[in-house]
Design a protein around this motif. Structure first.
Motif, PDB file in Angstrom:
ATOM      1  N   SER A 143     -15.816   3.072  23.029  1.00 28.36           N
ATOM      2  CA  SER A 143     -16.170   1.678  22.699  1.00 28.36           C
ATOM      3  C   SER A 143     -17.105   1.568  21.497  1.00 28.36           C
ATOM      4  O   SER A 143     -18.024   0.766  21.479  1.00 28.36           O
ATOM      5  CB  SER A 143     -16.808   0.999  23.914  1.00 28.36           C
ATOM      6  OG  SER A 143     -15.890   0.920  24.971  1.00 28.36           O
ATOM      7  N   GLY A 144     -16.853   2.387  20.493  1.00 28.66           N
ATOM      8  CA  GLY A 144     -17.639   2.302  19.268  1.00 28.66           C
ATOM      9  C   GLY A 144     -18.906   3.150  19.270  1.00 28.66           C
ATOM     10  O   GLY A 144     -19.606   3.223  18.271  1.00 28.66           O
ATOM     11  N   PHE A 145     -19.212   3.802  20.394  1.00 26.29           N
ATOM     12  CA  PHE A 145     -20.396   4.649  20.474  1.00 26.29           C
ATOM     13  C   PHE A 145     -19.983   6.123  20.467  1.00 26.29           C
ATOM     14  O   PHE A 145     -19.007   6.509  21.100  1.00 26.29           O
ATOM     15  CB  PHE A 145     -21.188   4.358  21.748  1.00 26.29           C
ATOM     16  CG  PHE A 145     -21.925   3.053  21.728  1.00 26.29           C
ATOM     17  CD1 PHE A 145     -23.182   2.953  21.147  1.00 26.29           C
ATOM     18  CD2 PHE A 145     -21.357   1.909  22.272  1.00 26.29           C
ATOM     19  CE1 PHE A 145     -23.869   1.757  21.120  1.00 26.29           C
ATOM     20  CE2 PHE A 145     -22.032   0.696  22.257  1.00 26.29           C
ATOM     21  CZ  PHE A 145     -23.295   0.627  21.672  1.00 26.29           C
ATOM     22  N   ASN A 146     -20.762   6.936  19.763  1.00 27.13           N
ATOM     23  CA  ASN A 146     -20.497   8.367  19.704  1.00 27.13           C
ATOM     24  C   ASN A 146     -21.009   9.060  20.967  1.00 27.13           C
ATOM     25  O   ASN A 146     -22.149   8.856  21.376  1.00 27.13           O
ATOM     26  CB  ASN A 146     -21.200   8.997  18.507  1.00 27.13           C
ATOM     27  CG  ASN A 146     -20.621   8.524  17.188  1.00 27.13           C
ATOM     28  OD1 ASN A 146     -19.616   7.827  17.173  1.00 27.13           O
ATOM     29  ND2 ASN A 146     -21.251   8.890  16.096  1.00 27.13           N
ATOM     30  N   VAL A 147     -20.161   9.882  21.549  1.00 27.49           N
ATOM     31  CA  VAL A 147     -20.565  10.727  22.674  1.00 27.49           C
ATOM     32  C   VAL A 147     -20.302  12.169  22.264  1.00 27.49           C
ATOM     33  O   VAL A 147     -19.209  12.497  21.801  1.00 27.49           O
ATOM     34  CB  VAL A 147     -19.778  10.388  23.958  1.00 27.49           C
ATOM     35  CG1 VAL A 147     -20.194  11.312  25.100  1.00 27.49           C
ATOM     36  CG2 VAL A 147     -20.002   8.928  24.353  1.00 27.49           C
ATOM     37  N   TYR A 148     -21.312  13.019  22.440  1.00 27.21           N
ATOM     38  CA  TYR A 148     -21.186  14.390  21.963  1.00 27.21           C
ATOM     39  C   TYR A 148     -21.062  15.360  23.135  1.00 27.21           C
ATOM     40  O   TYR A 148     -21.911  15.375  24.036  1.00 27.21           O
ATOM     41  CB  TYR A 148     -22.376  14.717  21.054  1.00 27.21           C
ATOM     42  CG  TYR A 148     -22.274  13.907  19.794  1.00 27.21           C
ATOM     43  CD1 TYR A 148     -22.826  12.637  19.743  1.00 27.21           C
ATOM     44  CD2 TYR A 148     -21.530  14.369  18.714  1.00 27.21           C
ATOM     45  CE1 TYR A 148     -22.682  11.856  18.603  1.00 27.21           C
ATOM     46  CE2 TYR A 148     -21.379  13.590  17.585  1.00 27.21           C
ATOM     47  CZ  TYR A 148     -21.952  12.338  17.531  1.00 27.21           C
ATOM     48  OH  TYR A 148     -21.787  11.555  16.418  1.00 27.21           O
ATOM     49  N   PRO A 149     -19.988  16.161  23.144  1.00 23.65           N
ATOM     50  CA  PRO A 149     -19.699  17.055  24.267  1.00 23.65           C
ATOM     51  C   PRO A 149     -20.847  17.980  24.643  1.00 23.65           C
ATOM     52  O   PRO A 149     -21.078  18.209  25.826  1.00 23.65           O
ATOM     53  CB  PRO A 149     -18.492  17.864  23.771  1.00 23.65           C
ATOM     54  CG  PRO A 149     -17.819  16.970  22.786  1.00 23.65           C
ATOM     55  CD  PRO A 149     -18.936  16.229  22.105  1.00 23.65           C
ATOM     56  N   ASN A 150     -21.564  18.511  23.638  1.00 24.67           N
ATOM     57  CA  ASN A 150     -22.647  19.451  23.955  1.00 24.67           C
ATOM     58  C   ASN A 150     -23.690  18.827  24.874  1.00 24.67           C
ATOM     59  O   ASN A 150     -24.223  19.491  25.762  1.00 24.67           O
ATOM     60  CB  ASN A 150     -23.322  19.953  22.676  1.00 24.67           C
ATOM     61  CG  ASN A 150     -22.587  21.115  22.056  1.00 24.67           C
ATOM     62  OD1 ASN A 150     -21.545  21.517  22.548  1.00 24.67           O
ATOM     63  ND2 ASN A 150     -23.115  21.648  20.976  1.00 24.67           N
ATOM     64  N   GLU A 151     -24.018  17.555  24.636  1.00 25.18           N
ATOM     65  CA  GLU A 151     -25.015  16.887  25.472  1.00 25.18           C
ATOM     66  C   GLU A 151     -24.501  16.743  26.905  1.00 25.18           C
ATOM     67  O   GLU A 151     -25.222  17.029  27.862  1.00 25.18           O
ATOM     68  CB  GLU A 151     -25.367  15.517  24.902  1.00 25.18           C
ATOM     69  CG  GLU A 151     -26.409  14.790  25.744  1.00 25.18           C
ATOM     70  CD  GLU A 151     -26.720  13.396  25.244  1.00 25.18           C
ATOM     71  OE1 GLU A 151     -25.981  12.895  24.392  1.00 25.18           O
ATOM     72  OE2 GLU A 151     -27.694  12.799  25.737  1.00 25.18           O
ATOM     73  N   ILE A 152     -23.237  16.313  27.028  1.00 23.09           N
ATOM     74  CA  ILE A 152     -22.651  16.150  28.358  1.00 23.09           C
ATOM     75  C   ILE A 152     -22.645  17.493  29.095  1.00 23.09           C
ATOM     76  O   ILE A 152     -23.043  17.598  30.260  1.00 23.09           O
ATOM     77  CB  ILE A 152     -21.206  15.597  28.265  1.00 23.09           C
ATOM     78  CG1 ILE A 152     -21.164  14.314  27.413  1.00 23.09           C
ATOM     79  CG2 ILE A 152     -20.616  15.371  29.653  1.00 23.09           C
ATOM     80  CD1 ILE A 152     -21.981  13.179  27.939  1.00 23.09           C
TER      81      ILE A 152
END
Length: 568
Positions: free
Chosen positions: A473-482
């Motif tokens: 939804s327009g926000f960046n999500v970074y796999p390393n953090e998850i």
């Protein structure tokens, strides 16, 4: 300095300048001071909560932000350069606090109010935040970690949704929010002050207006993710934000709109760089449009009702919002005769959505492109019907785009490679991260991490993303953090996070988990995620595996998992 053929200039709409002029401004506060007076008698902001409405003129925002700046200086003792976090949805207090911070010479740290305690702690410590203005709905989360940051409790200003509406109306709104809707978890931040009280106290003291500094002075820390998964503060200067405001304004002026006369619907949060620059600084402050603030864009009936009441002439948003509105029963019944300009950003605009939008509203849904590190706008399609659906348009004034290979060598026209950007809107760098800055900005060129193609007319199309970033939804999500957070669960052995297609949000987060303890359940992981991630970061899909695919050196192959998930 390498030269680039500016083939896009021949397709610029009539009236759009090739280069922008800073007009003698050296700071953003100069622009704010001048335009709050220029448009003094015009409406600046309108806010709606249920059936209640409150409007502020530019003159009122001018006066209130001076009062609040005086409080920050004299009562709170903040000094020029101190970092102030703004942590609230689209409330009338946001622009007052923002302009006050500028006038007091403070550095703004825009912060998502939906952040969990862990995320707040990281950002506040990284930015060395010393004071915060926060909506009461989120104060309980701040309370969990405030003692692990540099913020003292007497440097916390708490905002309520109803206070700017005043009188019985304001009391009623707050009563409903706190007691009926139960939207304010209990908190105890002893020593904090209420926003309205701070405003009143500031009225009794004298403001020493800050000069605003020089063009290269950092005035805003806007946080973005990174391939390492660590949120990084993009240092945005007076020059960056002035440039982007003037660049967008130059593009908008090609349309038949009038200074100080327009109404712009603002559903995206002002703490997000797109809305911050385009809606607030450019169209609002510089162009004199009235920002119609939407507190909760997920409340579609409320958005439709606000559009019905205000009939905006300009609107910004993201693909998911446009799509949701088109699928809302009452949206098509609205009067769209005033709606002239609609700009989508932060995520790709899907062709079916753009086509349906045109059919229903009669207005063109124009796609642009940007990133936090570019303040954010890099390119945009010509307005109205001259744009090309499926592209991110043309570089805006004073901006160059080139397509490069992995060694940063420019590629021939029509070949796919990394999109790189050069212009006055490109950030100074990442706060306290010289190595990350050096990898991202090469000889003045910003590496976007996006793969694209430029055609002979200068239009750019995004093909794929280099990074493993997931766009929700327009926000960046970074796999390393998850992965890092879920790996901290005592029953998890290994975890990999990837983005999978999602009809509502472009992509959703999917995690593949190898159990350490066989008793681990999906419900446990969902509860753990809810505690540690803000909404858009929470994994939507969970899959347990016996093992994860790896390279010969033991690195997990996310791409293999992503491809497999997409095929499925």
């Amino acid at each position: 300095m390498s030269t680039v053929e500016k083939r896009w200039l021949k397709n610029y709409p009539q009236g759009v300048p090739h280069e922008i002029d800073f007009g003698g401004y050296t700071s953003l506060v100069d622009l704010v001071n001048e335009n709050l007076k220029k448009y003094a008698n015009r409406p600046a902001f309108r806010s709606f909560v249920g059936s209640s409405e409150k409007a502020l003129s530019f003159a009122e925002v001018d006066q209130l932000s001076k009062q609040f700046a005086a409080y920050l200086q004299n009562d709170m003792g903040l000094k020029p350069g101190d970092r102030l976090a703004l942590m609230m949805p689209n409330l009338l207090q946001y622009p007052i606090a923002l302009f006050a911070a500028m006038r007091a010479g403070l550095t703004i740290v825009n912060t998502n109010p939906l952040y969990t305690a862990r995320e707040i702690e990281h950002q506040f410590n990284d930015a060395e935040v010393t004071a915060v203005i926060i909506a009461e709905n989120f104060a309980a989360e701040l309370e969990k970690v405030i003692d692990k940051t540099q913020v003292k409790r007497n440097k916390v200003i708490v905002v309520s949704i109803g206070e700017m509406f005043g009188g019985f109306k304001g009391w009623l709104i707050n009563f409903a929010v706190r007691n009926l809707k139960k939207m304010v978890p209990s908190y105890n931040l002893a020593g904090h002050i209420k926003f309205k009280k701070a405003l009143n106290k500031g009225n009794a003291s004298q403001l020493k207006m800050a000069t605003g500094g020089q063009l290269d002075d950092v005035i805003c820390l806007q946080y973005t993710g990174g391939t390492t998964g660590v949120a990084k503060g993009a240092e945005l200067t007076n020059k960056n934000l002035l440039a982007n405001a003037f660049q967008v304004e130059g593009w908008i002026k090609s349309a038949n709109i009038k200074e100080g006369q327009e109404r712009i619907l603002t559903p995206l949060p002002l703490y997000h760089i797109f809305s911050f620059t385009v809606n607030l600084l450019c169209l609002g402050t510089s162009f004199g449009a009235c920002n119609v603030l939407v507190v909760n864009p997920r409340d579609l009936p409320a958005v439709v009702d606000i559009m019905k009441k205000t009939q905006p002439s300009i609107m910004t948003g993201v693909n998911t919002l446009f799509n949701a509105l088109l699928n809302h029963a009452e949206f098509a019944q609205l009067d769209f005769s005033k709606l002239q300009i609609v700009i989508g950003g932060a995520m790709a605009i899907q062709k079916p959505v753009a086509e349906k939008w045109k059919k229903v509203t009669g207005s063109t849904l124009t796609e642009g492109y940007g990133m936090t590190e570019a303040s954010p706008v890099v390119s945009v399609n010509p307005l109205y019907d001259e744009g090309r659906i499926g592209t991110i348009g043309l570089p805006i004034p004073s901006t160059e785009i080139r397509i490069c290979d992995e060694e940063n060598n420019p590629l021939p026209l029509g070949e796919a490679g990394e999109i790189q950007v050069r212009g006055p809107q490109v950030m100074k760098g990442y706060l306290n991260r010289p190595e990350a800055t050096a990898k991202t900005i090469i000889d003045g060129w910003l590496r976007t991490g996006d793969v694209g193609i430029m055609d002979e007319d200068g239009f750019v199309k995004i093909v794929d993303r280099i990074k493993d970033m997931i766009l929700v939804s327009g926000f960046n999500v970074y796999p390393n953090e998850i992965e890092e957070v879920l790996a901290a669960h005592p029953k998890v052995l290994e975890v990999a996070a990837v983005g999978v297609p999602d009809p509502k949000s472009t992509e959703a987060v999917k995690v593949f988990v190898v159990k350490k303890d066989p008793s681990l359940t999906e419900e446990e992981l969902r509860a753990f995620s809810k505690e540690n991630f803000t909404g858009y970061k929470k994994p939507k899909h969970y899959e347990f595996r016996e093992e994860l695919p790896k390279t010969n050196v033991g690195k997990i192959l996310r791409r293999a998992l992503r491809d497999e998930a997409k095929q499925a």
